[in-house]
Scaffold this active site. Structure first.
Site, PDB file in Angstrom:
ATOM      1  CE1 TYR A  49      30.009  46.365  -3.780  1.00  0.00           C
ATOM      2  CE2 TYR A  49      31.017  44.362  -2.921  1.00  0.00           C
ATOM      3  CZ  TYR A  49      31.123  45.566  -3.595  1.00  0.00           C
ATOM      4  OH  TYR A  49      32.346  45.950  -4.110  1.00  0.00           O
ATOM      5  CB  ILE A  88      34.751  40.713   0.754  1.00  0.00           C
ATOM      6  CG1 ILE A  88      33.972  40.314  -0.493  1.00  0.00           C
ATOM      7  CG2 ILE A  88      35.709  41.872   0.480  1.00  0.00           C
ATOM      8  CD1 ILE A  88      33.127  41.465  -1.074  1.00  0.00           C
ATOM      9  CG  HIS A 104      40.873  44.294  -0.661  1.00  0.00           C
ATOM     10  ND1 HIS A 104      41.300  43.598  -1.770  1.00  0.00           N
ATOM     11  CD2 HIS A 104      41.830  45.230  -0.435  1.00  0.00           C
ATOM     12  CE1 HIS A 104      42.448  44.111  -2.193  1.00  0.00           C
ATOM     13  NE2 HIS A 104      42.791  45.083  -1.412  1.00  0.00           N
TER      14      HIS A 104
HETATM   15  C1  BV8 Z   1      44.776  51.984  -2.704  1.00  0.00           C
HETATM   16  C2  BV8 Z   1      36.884  44.528  -2.638  1.00  0.00           C
HETATM   17  C3  BV8 Z   1      45.891  53.858  -1.679  1.00  0.00           C
HETATM   18  C4  BV8 Z   1      35.592  44.747  -3.210  1.00  0.00           C
HETATM   19  C5  BV8 Z   1      38.757  44.939  -4.157  1.00  0.00           C
HETATM   20  C6  BV8 Z   1      49.874  51.065  -8.134  1.00  0.00           C
HETATM   21  C7  BV8 Z   1      49.893  50.782  -9.462  1.00  0.00           C
HETATM   22  C8  BV8 Z   1      48.664  50.735 -10.191  1.00  0.00           C
HETATM   23  C9  BV8 Z   1      47.425  50.981  -9.570  1.00  0.00           C
HETATM   24  C10 BV8 Z   1      47.437  51.267  -8.247  1.00  0.00           C
HETATM   25  C11 BV8 Z   1      48.643  51.328  -7.535  1.00  0.00           C
HETATM   26  N1  BV8 Z   1      48.326  51.624  -6.262  1.00  0.00           N
HETATM   27  C12 BV8 Z   1      46.977  51.769  -6.154  1.00  0.00           C
HETATM   28  C13 BV8 Z   1      46.413  51.555  -7.350  1.00  0.00           C
HETATM   29  C14 BV8 Z   1      44.977  51.609  -7.646  1.00  0.00           C
HETATM   30  C15 BV8 Z   1      44.215  50.336  -7.340  1.00  0.00           C
HETATM   31  C16 BV8 Z   1      44.689  49.211  -8.215  1.00  0.00           C
HETATM   32  O1  BV8 Z   1      45.478  48.383  -7.832  1.00  0.00           O
HETATM   33  N2  BV8 Z   1      44.123  49.194  -9.421  1.00  0.00           N
HETATM   34  C17 BV8 Z   1      44.438  48.075 -10.352  1.00  0.00           C
HETATM   35  C18 BV8 Z   1      43.157  47.604 -10.975  1.00  0.00           C
HETATM   36  C19 BV8 Z   1      45.454  48.490 -11.343  1.00  0.00           C
HETATM   37  N3  BV8 Z   1      44.313  49.955  -5.933  1.00  0.00           N
HETATM   38  C20 BV8 Z   1      43.467  50.546  -5.059  1.00  0.00           C
HETATM   39  O2  BV8 Z   1      42.661  51.400  -5.358  1.00  0.00           O
HETATM   40  C21 BV8 Z   1      43.583  50.081  -3.613  1.00  0.00           C
HETATM   41  N4  BV8 Z   1      43.659  51.220  -2.738  1.00  0.00           N
HETATM   42  O3  BV8 Z   1      45.710  51.752  -3.420  1.00  0.00           O
HETATM   43  O4  BV8 Z   1      44.733  52.973  -1.753  1.00  0.00           O
HETATM   44  C22 BV8 Z   1      47.048  53.129  -1.008  1.00  0.00           C
HETATM   45  C23 BV8 Z   1      48.282  52.984  -1.626  1.00  0.00           C
HETATM   46  C24 BV8 Z   1      49.342  52.381  -0.979  1.00  0.00           C
HETATM   47  C25 BV8 Z   1      49.204  51.829   0.272  1.00  0.00           C
HETATM   48  C26 BV8 Z   1      47.961  51.975   0.842  1.00  0.00           C
HETATM   49  C27 BV8 Z   1      46.884  52.597   0.171  1.00  0.00           C
HETATM   50  C28 BV8 Z   1      42.317  49.317  -3.168  1.00  0.00           C
HETATM   51  C29 BV8 Z   1      42.123  48.076  -3.945  1.00  0.00           C
HETATM   52  C30 BV8 Z   1      40.986  47.235  -3.354  1.00  0.00           C
HETATM   53  C31 BV8 Z   1      39.801  47.166  -4.270  1.00  0.00           C
HETATM   54  N5  BV8 Z   1      38.831  46.207  -3.781  1.00  0.00           N
HETATM   55  N6  BV8 Z   1      37.835  44.084  -3.652  1.00  0.00           N
HETATM   56  C32 BV8 Z   1      34.975  43.514  -3.786  1.00  0.00           C
HETATM   57  O5  BV8 Z   1      35.479  42.405  -3.601  1.00  0.00           O
HETATM   58  O6  BV8 Z   1      33.933  43.726  -4.407  1.00  0.00           O
HETATM   59  S1  BV8 Z   1      39.939  44.362  -5.251  1.00  0.00           S
HETATM   60  C33 BV8 Z   1      39.452  42.769  -5.800  1.00  0.00           C
HETATM   61  O7  BV8 Z   1      40.309  42.443  -6.859  1.00  0.00           O
HETATM   62  C34 BV8 Z   1      39.722  41.683  -4.831  1.00  0.00           C
HETATM   63  O8  BV8 Z   1      39.486  42.006  -3.525  1.00  0.00           O
HETATM   64  C35 BV8 Z   1      41.186  41.404  -5.026  1.00  0.00           C
HETATM   65  O9  BV8 Z   1      41.910  42.131  -4.168  1.00  0.00           O
HETATM   66  C36 BV8 Z   1      41.518  41.990  -6.320  1.00  0.00           C
HETATM   67  C37 BV8 Z   1      42.291  41.050  -7.134  1.00  0.00           C
HETATM   68  O10 BV8 Z   1      41.608  39.955  -7.405  1.00  0.00           O
HETATM   69  P1  BV8 Z   1      42.195  38.481  -7.145  1.00  0.00           P
HETATM   70  O11 BV8 Z   1      41.789  38.073  -5.802  1.00  0.00           O
HETATM   71  O12 BV8 Z   1      43.635  38.408  -7.491  1.00  0.00           O
HETATM   72  O13 BV8 Z   1      41.304  37.746  -8.216  1.00  0.00           O
HETATM   73  P2  BV8 Z   1      41.544  37.628  -9.786  1.00  0.00           P
HETATM   74  O14 BV8 Z   1      40.247  37.199 -10.353  1.00  0.00           O
HETATM   75  O15 BV8 Z   1      42.206  38.830 -10.343  1.00  0.00           O
HETATM   76  O16 BV8 Z   1      42.593  36.424  -9.873  1.00  0.00           O
HETATM   77  C38 BV8 Z   1      42.229  35.145  -9.443  1.00  0.00           C
HETATM   78  C39 BV8 Z   1      43.460  34.261  -9.595  1.00  0.00           C
HETATM   79  O17 BV8 Z   1      43.124  32.968  -9.095  1.00  0.00           O
HETATM   80  C40 BV8 Z   1      43.923  34.100 -11.040  1.00  0.00           C
HETATM   81  O18 BV8 Z   1      45.321  34.282 -11.099  1.00  0.00           O
HETATM   82  C41 BV8 Z   1      43.560  32.643 -11.379  1.00  0.00           C
HETATM   83  O19 BV8 Z   1      44.522  32.023 -12.179  1.00  0.00           O
HETATM   84  C42 BV8 Z   1      43.566  31.982 -10.006  1.00  0.00           C
HETATM   85  N7  BV8 Z   1      42.645  30.835  -9.902  1.00  0.00           N
HETATM   86  C43 BV8 Z   1      41.429  30.684 -10.467  1.00  0.00           C
HETATM   87  N8  BV8 Z   1      40.880  29.499 -10.084  1.00  0.00           N
HETATM   88  C44 BV8 Z   1      41.788  28.906  -9.246  1.00  0.00           C
HETATM   89  C45 BV8 Z   1      42.905  29.779  -9.104  1.00  0.00           C
HETATM   90  N9  BV8 Z   1      43.976  29.489  -8.348  1.00  0.00           N
HETATM   91  C46 BV8 Z   1      43.951  28.281  -7.695  1.00  0.00           C
HETATM   92  N10 BV8 Z   1      42.903  27.404  -7.754  1.00  0.00           N
HETATM   93  C47 BV8 Z   1      41.817  27.675  -8.518  1.00  0.00           C
HETATM   94  N11 BV8 Z   1      40.812  26.803  -8.582  1.00  0.00           N
END
Ligand code: BV8
Length: 232
Positions: A49, A88, A104
């Site tokens: 971080y 963030i 987040h």
């Molecule tokens: C929780 C902070 C209980 C830290 C982050 C249900 C099903 C399966 C799993 C779960 C579920 N419920 C909960 C889970 C578990 C988990 C989860 O989802 N796991 C995943 C991996 C399967 N979730 C959690 O643990 C969450 N907490 O659920 O608590 C609860 C339940 C219900 C209600 C309340 C509480 C907490 C998750 C938070 C984790 N922290 N970040 C840090 O940043 O270091 S997550 C991190 O990844 C980001 O913050 C962001 O949220 C997340 C996703 O990333 P994106 O922003 O989408 O980025 P990504 O790279 O994936 O995609 C980028 C996109 O941009 C792409 O599509 C690309 O095509 C596009 N792009 C690229 N360039 C461009 C562009 N678009 C336009 N222009 C461009 N130039």
């Protein structure tokens, strides 16, 4: 109601997570973005971080045309505009958005796990630091939501999702919950129009009534210009 992800900050020079050269291709999510990883090796997590915080503080990193278009929407839209970001970084507030929620957490904030004090922080953070409030050493952590932790402001988010008339998702891959589930919630409980603006189809692409693909700095300003010039 607008949801943004890492893709909106890509053209400002900040990495995304899941793209080819994304953050999770270089470091393991379990090691640096879970409470268990922090307990195991806090130095590794602080290093991760600290590097992202010093990059964000680089004067080269600034809001881009997509961030600025969302600030314009908040200023000129006659109704309410609520911006929820998974990011963030502080590029939305630097662009001028005010009705904004970092679900987040924020990279330029830390908190103390001993006394729960929250404070602004732009320097390096380490296990040797004591809390300015309670002076306990080694309990300071980045104010970010790690996997397995409860996101920030969920009640306010669901309240807004229930009454939105337009749900716009920008720059997110739809992998991480609960954010990835917002579009289904809106479709289930409201008559809102749903639109995805992204570089490529997200995991939830088929759930959106409208999808436009391309770089955020092109598709977001164009969509907002059309929205603001549409006769009401
Ligand atoms: C929780 C902070 C209980 C830290 C982050 C249900 C099903 C399966 C799993 C779960 C579920 N419920 C909960 C889970 C578990 C988990 C989860 O989802 N796991 C995943 C991996 C399967 N979730 C959690 O643990 C969450 N907490 O659920 O608590 C609860 C339940 C219900 C209600 C309340 C509480 C907490 C998750 C938070 C984790 N922290 N970040 C840090 O940043 O270091 S997550 C991190 O990844 C980001 O913050 C962001 O949220 C997340 C996703 O990333 P994106 O922003 O989408 O980025 P990504 O790279 O994936 O995609 C980028 C996109 O941009 C792409 O599509 C690309 O095509 C596009 N792009 C690229 N360039 C461009 C562009 N678009 C336009 N222009 C461009 N130039």
């Amino acid at each position: 109601m607008i949801l943004t992800g890492a893709g909106i900050s890509k053209e400002s020079g900040l990495d995304t997570f899941r793209c080819e050269d994304g953050i999770w291709s270089r470091v393991s999510l379990e090691d640096v973005a879970t409470p268990e990883g922090f307990a195991r090796n806090p130095r590794l997590v602080h290093e991760f971080y600290n590097a992202r915080r010093s990059k964000l503080c680089d004067p080269e990193i600034a809001p881009n045309a997509a961030h600025l278009a969302l600030a314009r929407l908040e200023q000129e839209w006659p109704g309410d505009v609520f911006l929820v970001t998974q990011n963030i970084d502080d590029l939305h507030e630097r662009a001028g958005n005010r009705n904004l929620l970092h679900m987040h957490g924020e990279l330029k904030k830390i908190r103390c796990d001993a006394c729960d004090a929250h404070m602004e922080w732009v320097d390096e953070l380490g296990v040797e630091h004591g809390c300015p409030q309670c002076h306990v050493v080694g309990r300071l952590r980045p104010h970010v939501v790690w996997f397995g932790e409860m996101p920030i402001g969920m009640d306010r988010i669901y309240e807004a999702l229930d009454r939105c008339t337009l749900f716009m998702s920008i720059g997110t891959s739809g992998h991480v919950y609960p954010a990835a589930g917002f579009v289904s919630h809106v479709r289930m409980y409201t008559r809102a129009h749903t639109v995805e603006l992204n570089m490529e189809p997200s995991n939830g692409a088929t759930l959106f009534a409208e999808t436009i693909y391309g770089p955020a700095t092109e598709v977001v300003p164009a969509y907002i210009e059309a929205l603001l010039s549409r006769p009401r």
